[in-house]
Write an enzyme that holds these catalytic residues in place. Structure first.
Site, PDB file in Angstrom:
ATOM      1  N   ASP A 177      74.886  72.850  64.824  1.00  0.00           N
ATOM      2  CA  ASP A 177      73.931  72.655  63.742  1.00  0.00           C
ATOM      3  C   ASP A 177      72.741  73.582  63.925  1.00  0.00           C
ATOM      4  O   ASP A 177      72.892  74.668  64.485  1.00  0.00           O
ATOM      5  CB  ASP A 177      73.506  71.179  63.702  1.00  0.00           C
ATOM      6  CG  ASP A 177      73.249  70.678  62.300  1.00  0.00           C
ATOM      7  OD1 ASP A 177      72.194  71.037  61.745  1.00  0.00           O
ATOM      8  OD2 ASP A 177      74.090  69.949  61.747  1.00  0.00           O
ATOM      9  N   HIS A 261      67.464  69.076  60.890  1.00  0.00           N
ATOM     10  CA  HIS A 261      68.820  68.715  60.475  1.00  0.00           C
ATOM     11  C   HIS A 261      69.712  68.369  61.676  1.00  0.00           C
ATOM     12  O   HIS A 261      70.367  67.322  61.710  1.00  0.00           O
ATOM     13  CB  HIS A 261      69.415  69.866  59.679  1.00  0.00           C
ATOM     14  CG  HIS A 261      70.707  69.548  59.004  1.00  0.00           C
ATOM     15  ND1 HIS A 261      71.932  69.786  59.579  1.00  0.00           N
ATOM     16  CD2 HIS A 261      70.970  69.021  57.786  1.00  0.00           C
ATOM     17  CE1 HIS A 261      72.894  69.423  58.753  1.00  0.00           C
ATOM     18  NE2 HIS A 261      72.337  68.954  57.655  1.00  0.00           N
ATOM     19  N   SER A 419      76.252  65.561  55.342  1.00  0.00           N
ATOM     20  CA  SER A 419      75.829  65.879  56.710  1.00  0.00           C
ATOM     21  C   SER A 419      75.610  64.614  57.522  1.00  0.00           C
ATOM     22  O   SER A 419      75.877  64.580  58.723  1.00  0.00           O
ATOM     23  CB  SER A 419      74.523  66.670  56.693  1.00  0.00           C
ATOM     24  OG  SER A 419      74.745  68.028  56.506  1.00  0.00           O
TER      25      SER A 419
END
Length: 589
Positions: A177, A261, A419
């Site tokens: 990521d 994220h 996600s």
């Protein structure tokens, strides 16, 4: 006999499908619509086993190898460098494992047309494939950080499941990521540590190709596209230039230039649980291998290149990760990521990918590869999330709306997206592996899918059969002792590459488990439905569960076909039922 009228009518449906290598952009990034979705001045090339690169050096300002025809191309396109994508790759002893030693990232002048370079390298007899270094995006839509909290854990019966398994520290989840905040109070106790590496001695102690990779690796090296005037400019102060051994934030970075994220996804999968702080992860004790492959852009989105993500996948497989979580993707097929995914799968990894946030029935890669669990998102009522992609390529669903988890710098927040669904399935995979360490990755996948809760009846009719096996259920997955029946073989991931083809040569590929090539029938028709070429089954190649047929653009008389739209029909009998898939090839001359 096959009805030619039906085939001709099908051609109308396929004619209007985009033939470009450049896919549509994420709806969350409207400012980038006019930017090519691959790295300018770069391609990825795999050379054939018979054409190994044994030397690379500059001779009279030309990057020269042991392959004369490649040297001519290097000179023509003013190639600046050729480096292996997978630096630590070794020739595999097991023939089922992908050979990654002959895949190179080639850099040339940014002004040169990437697709033209791809076409010419693809046509070289030494080359197995050539493709752009595509850019992909993290699948997330942030919103109010105080809303939702962790409703998703009781929804999937995690609390009941924890009575049977909380996750073993020996099980490692690789989170590929935007990086992970390694010092977060709710994560640092579950961060994977490379015990075979001596910290800060400047040596590659474990001989894996990476120096001082104690907590994982930062694969991001995009100095051109991330520059202020690059195609995907990085946020001011973001780390985007060189690979290094820090997969977390650099000193001085803030939430304005380091994306949360990856940290958010890591917390969903395995935040330290029952520690009196913050949030609970789906696993309590499994370790997070932090692999940074994406950086924050100026518009707060994230960009990840195929060369970086594929290298991270292979690193995860080679360094002990049993689960790989990939909360990113795009609609563009990539041979390079396919190679990396299958390499990791054959090494026993469970791979999990996000289905995408465009609300459409369109395949997302890497999620839709056969050896990846494709995850769609649901809300608190088990409805398909409004943004989630769907289709018969989806394997399973998991909550993805208002998911509360860890964020950068000891904070917490709520995010939406497939996600968020992906690390939940990755976490459940880790729980199953903790409980059954002797199970194969395929058996682990079957357990998760077969003991999910059906949700088709809770959704509009148009989504029925397009949300996989249902929404994951931790309790049922961990307590069901009767082995589910084997997953039925399916004809999936049907694709032709390159498409369009400019010289008639293209490869038809598809995934199918355990069917001999003699039982596969492939025919190619013109747009009027007339048979052009019938494929000899002995010429169908296999790579694991993937089948490939390379068509040279000739008909059964040995004549080159004209420009136009051609249809290929793949026909196979599965479980006493005939299955047919039709695709298109555009021949341009």
């Amino acid at each position: 006999m096959y009805n030619k009228r039906i085939l001709a009518s099908l051609s109308i449906l396929f004619t209007f499908i985009s033939l470009s290598f450049i896919p549509s952009f994420q709806k969350t990034s409207p400012t980038l619509d006019k930017v090519p979705k691959f790295v300018p001045g770069e391609i990825i090339v795999k050379f054939k086993p018979s054409s190994k690169i044994t030397s690379i050096r500059f001779v009279n300002k030309v990057l020269t190898t042991n392959l004369p025809s490649i040297n001519c191309l290097n000179k023509k396109f003013k190639v600046k460098s050729m480096n292996k994508v997978f630096k630590g790759a070794k020739f595999p002893d097991d023939p089922k494992i992908q050979d990654l030693t002959n895949i190179y990232r080639i850099k040339f002048l940014k002004e040169i047309d990437v697709l033209k370079v791809v076409k010419e390298y693809e046509g070289d007899p030494n080359v197995a494939y050539a493709e752009p270094n595509y850019i992909r995006y993290a699948q997330v839509t942030p919103n109010d950080p105080e809303y939702g909290r962790q409703w998703h854990l009781p929804k999937i019966q995690a609390d009941s499941g924890w009575e049977y398994e909380k996750g073993k520290p020996s099980v490692v989840i690789a989170v590929i990521d935007t990086g992970v905040d390694l010092d977060h109070q709710d994560l640092k106790g579950n961060i994977w540590i490379n015990e075979d590496e001596t910290p800060d001695n400047g040596k590659d102690d474990d001989n894996n190709g990476y120096i001082d990779d104690i907590y994982g690796w930062d694969f991001v090296d995009q100095p051109d596209i991330g520059a202020p005037l690059g195609e995907y400019p990085a946020a001011d102060g973001e780390d985007y230039k060189d690979q290094d051994n820090n997969p977390g934030p650099e000193k001085g970075q803030t939430p304005d230039n380091f994306s949360s994220h990856g940290t958010h996804c890591a917390g969903i999968a395995s935040a330290v649980t029952n520690n009196g702080k913050g949030v609970s992860g789906l696993t309590w004790y499994c370790k997070i291998m932090a692999l940074r492959a994406g950086y924050m852009r100026k518009d707060k989105g994230a960009a990840l290149s195929d060369s970086d993500t594929s290298e991270a996948i292979v690193y995860a497989a080679d360094n002990g990760a049993q689960v790989i979580s990939m909360s990113w993707g795009d609609t563009t097929y990539s041979e390079t990521i396919w190679e990396a995914v299958n390499y990791a799968y054959e090494k026993g990894c469970v791979l999990v990918g996000a289905s995408g946030n465009d609300g459409i029935d369109e395949k997302q890669y890497p999620a839709s590869y056969q050896n990846v669990i494709a995850v769609a998102a649901t809300d608190s009522n088990d409805k398909k999330a409004y943004f989630s992609n769907y289709g018969n390529w989806i394997d399973v669903c998991a909550p993805g709306v208002d998911i509360y988890s860890t964020s950068f710098d000891d904070t917490y927040g709520t995010m939406n997206g497939t996600s968020m669904s992906t690390p939940l399935v990755a976490g459940l995979s880790a729980l199953v592996i903790s409980q059954h360490p002797d199970w194969s990755n395929d058996r682990t996948k079957r357990q998760i899918l077969d003991y999910s809760d059906p949700i088709d009846s809770l959704n509009p009719y148009k989504y029925r059969g397009k949300l996989g096996c249902g929404r994951i259920n931790v309790y049922r997955t961990l307590t069901s002792e009767t082995p589910p029946p084997p997953l039925e073989p399916k004809l999936t991931n049907v694709f032709s590459y390159p498409n369009p083809t400019y010289d008639g040569r293209t490869t038809i590929r598809f995934d199918l488990k355990g069917i001999p090539t003699k039982d596969i029938n492939i025919c190619i028709y013109d747009s009027a439905g007339e048979l052009v070429h019938r494929v000899d089954p002995e010429r169908i190649a296999t790579k694991g569960y993937t089948y490939l047929y390379s068509w040279n653009g000739e008909n059964d008389l040995g004549e080159k076909v004209r420009s136009g739209i051609y249809l290929y029909k793949i026909e196979v009998t599965l479980n006493n039922k005939k299955e047919v898939v039709v695709g298109k090839i555009a021949v341009v001359k």
